[in-house]
Design a protein around this motif. Sequence first.
Motif, short mmCIF file in Angstrom:
data_model
loop_
_atom_site.label_atom_id
_atom_site.label_comp_id
_atom_site.label_asym_id
_atom_site.label_seq_id
_atom_site.Cartn_x
_atom_site.Cartn_y
_atom_site.Cartn_z
N ARG A 303 0.84 -1.20 0.00
CA ARG A 303 0.00 0.00 0.00
C ARG A 303 0.87 1.25 0.00
O ARG A 303 0.54 2.25 -0.64
CB ARG A 303 -0.94 -0.01 1.21
N ILE A 304 1.99 1.19 0.72
CA ILE A 304 2.92 2.32 0.73
C ILE A 304 3.53 2.51 -0.65
O ILE A 304 3.75 3.65 -1.09
CB ILE A 304 4.01 2.10 1.80
N PHE A 305 3.83 1.40 -1.35
CA PHE A 305 4.38 1.50 -2.71
C PHE A 305 3.51 2.37 -3.60
O PHE A 305 4.01 3.14 -4.42
CB PHE A 305 4.48 0.10 -3.34
N ILE A 306 2.20 2.21 -3.49
CA ILE A 306 1.28 2.97 -4.35
C ILE A 306 1.41 4.46 -4.07
O ILE A 306 1.45 5.28 -4.99
CB ILE A 306 -0.16 2.49 -4.13
N VAL A 307 1.49 4.81 -2.79
CA VAL A 307 1.68 6.23 -2.43
C VAL A 307 2.97 6.76 -3.03
O VAL A 307 3.01 7.83 -3.64
CB VAL A 307 1.68 6.40 -0.89
N PHE A 308 4.05 5.99 -2.89
CA PHE A 308 5.34 6.43 -3.43
C PHE A 308 5.29 6.59 -4.94
O PHE A 308 5.87 7.52 -5.50
CB PHE A 308 6.42 5.42 -3.04
N ALA A 309 4.61 5.65 -5.62
CA ALA A 309 4.53 5.72 -7.08
C ALA A 309 3.83 6.98 -7.53
O ALA A 309 4.22 7.62 -8.52
CB ALA A 309 3.81 4.49 -7.62
N LEU A 310 2.79 7.38 -6.80
CA LEU A 310 2.02 8.56 -7.19
C LEU A 310 2.77 9.86 -6.90
O LEU A 310 2.40 10.92 -7.41
CB LEU A 310 0.67 8.57 -6.46
N VAL A 311 3.83 9.77 -6.09
CA VAL A 311 4.63 10.95 -5.79
C VAL A 311 5.71 11.18 -6.85
O VAL A 311 6.26 12.27 -6.96
CB VAL A 311 5.25 10.83 -4.38
N THR A 312 6.02 10.16 -7.67
CA THR A 312 7.12 10.29 -8.63
C THR A 312 6.97 11.48 -9.58
O THR A 312 7.98 12.13 -9.89
CB THR A 312 7.32 9.00 -9.44
N PRO A 313 5.76 11.84 -10.06
CA PRO A 313 5.68 13.01 -10.94
C PRO A 313 6.11 14.31 -10.25
O PRO A 313 6.66 15.21 -10.90
CB PRO A 313 4.19 13.06 -11.32
N PHE A 314 5.88 14.40 -8.93
CA PHE A 314 6.35 15.58 -8.21
C PHE A 314 7.85 15.74 -8.36
O PHE A 314 8.36 16.84 -8.61
CB PHE A 314 5.97 15.50 -6.73
N TRP A 315 8.59 14.63 -8.20
CA TRP A 315 10.05 14.72 -8.29
C TRP A 315 10.51 15.04 -9.70
O TRP A 315 11.56 15.67 -9.89
CB TRP A 315 10.68 13.41 -7.80
N SER A 316 9.73 14.64 -10.72
CA SER A 316 10.05 15.04 -12.08
C SER A 316 10.10 16.55 -12.20
O SER A 316 10.97 17.11 -12.88
CB SER A 316 8.99 14.49 -13.06
N LEU A 317 9.17 17.20 -11.55
CA LEU A 317 9.07 18.65 -11.62
C LEU A 317 10.10 19.32 -10.71
O LEU A 317 10.77 20.27 -11.10
CB LEU A 317 7.66 19.11 -11.23
N PHE A 318 10.21 18.81 -9.50
CA PHE A 318 11.04 19.49 -8.50
C PHE A 318 12.51 19.53 -8.89
O PHE A 318 13.17 20.58 -8.79
CB PHE A 318 10.87 18.81 -7.14
N ASP A 319 13.06 18.41 -9.34
CA ASP A 319 14.50 18.37 -9.60
C ASP A 319 14.90 19.16 -10.84
O ASP A 319 16.08 19.48 -11.02
CB ASP A 319 14.97 16.92 -9.72
#
Length: 547
Positions: A303-319
């Motif tokens: 269940r935590i994996f799903i949360v982490f996966a949905l956060v990946t687009p944020f890091w695309s933008l932030f970095d």
Amino acid sequence: MTQSAAQQGNGPLPRQIPYIIANEACERFSFYGMRNILTPFLISTLLLFIPLADRPSEAKHVFHTFVIGVYFFPLLGGWLADRFFGKYNTVFWFSLIYCAGHACLAVFEKNLEGFYLGLALIAFGSGGIKPLVASFVGDQFDQTNKNRAKVVFDAFYWSINFGSFFASLLMPIFLRDYGGAVAFGIPGILMFVATFVLWLGRKKYVHVPPAAPNPNSFMNVAKTALLSTAPGKSRVGLHFAVIGVIGALGSLAMTPKWGFVIAACTALVLLLAFGGIGTSMQLERARGKHSDEGVDGVRAVLRIFIVFALVTPFWSLFDQKASTWIVQANDMTHPTYELLGWSFSFVPAQMQALNPLLVMLLIPFNNLALLPILRAIGIEPTALRRMGAGIFFSALSWVVIGTIQVVMDGGTPVSMAWQILPYALLTFGEVLVSATGLEFAYSQAPSSMKGAIMSLWYLAVTVGNLWVLILNSSVKNEAVSAYIASTGFSVMAFQMYFFAAFAGLAAAIFAWYATRYRMVDNYRPEPDPNLCYGTTTAPQTSTPKPA
């Protein structure tokens, strides 16, 4: 400490916390000091053998490849700490590798192979300690003072940005005025200081020993679930996992065309995604063969994996604020400011100092004003709600930065000061996602997998940067370039709007999933007499814990 305060989780702050916070501030200065000048250094000095028009794209590729390495190696660091050496020992030895990497950058400032070796060592060293320092902070707390943890995690994140602010402000000036040897040497000195400070507190830390080999570990339970049969039922989950393996092999076969980094990272994503789906479909088959705690722990991790996966687009933008946004700032006007008779202007890379400065302002503003106001009007700002809102604000920042690019593409000169607004929006999103994510990842992780779960949190950053590399490579395709040209946008503006839409969609899905996620509390129950206090000797064995 009163008994009632301890029962309520409001016990005193652990005395060893200042050492960890000081270590993190110095280490973050060293990391962001070199990271934030990497793109301009590559463009202006190290990549001179590449045609001028191609240097920004190549610099972005090198930068995001480096970031992928930084956030991939937490998998190794978390595993070594959880299974063999413990968090402190792993952090200390990886820090020495980290120092060696900084030395290479300073010595080999004009040697491509030597400089890239330094980047590799920093990625290895920084990545190895990255998942452990935050979870090491969490280890210092238990149920008697767990309510202090949020304040300390915020202070921890504030210290990161304290170091990052001064690094972002000063290192571009040192690079411009004194060259790469000095600009990369100073962060190296700070990394040595960080390692020394960590060592000074060695007798005060709580050392949670690594878990002994566990028959109910995540991998053992997942393997049993995938390979087990059930009367009258097919093994659909296993089929999904096999599809992931085949897809990963196919991705690796594309290495000559895609490059090793994109191919290998895509293979890892496919293995995790399809393996996780397959395991969840057959997980109950492991019950009875493994403890209920072990099976439930695997379900929690998935269940935590799903949360982490949905956060990946944020890091695309932030970095990309350290790559794409710097490239944009290079083409903007740089106004001169007057202060007490002193004239000055900002170097494009210095705009990144806005990010940590705003973080240091926004964290206390959120805690003292925004969050209490939301609670007062009946809105509880849970961790998942904060993270979902953060992804949305990051998407909004890219709508603004893309609009600025459209104006520039139209021939209108734009001041670099206009980047302040998207920086503010992106930073607000960062505070809601990243600072909250550290707390969320630790609290939700089963006890024997805290280092590994933190590693997977950072792996989300690797995947986020993978999306950047994929899009950056895709726009070189003639068909894609022709389509972008037909939209009337420049390549850079199109990419900016694309990433905004990408994150906006992720925010919507995240909000939906957050309503279905059940939070758990995985802080240590109480002070444990079996834990090590103030020793750095070989790690002790402990009773196997369910994963």
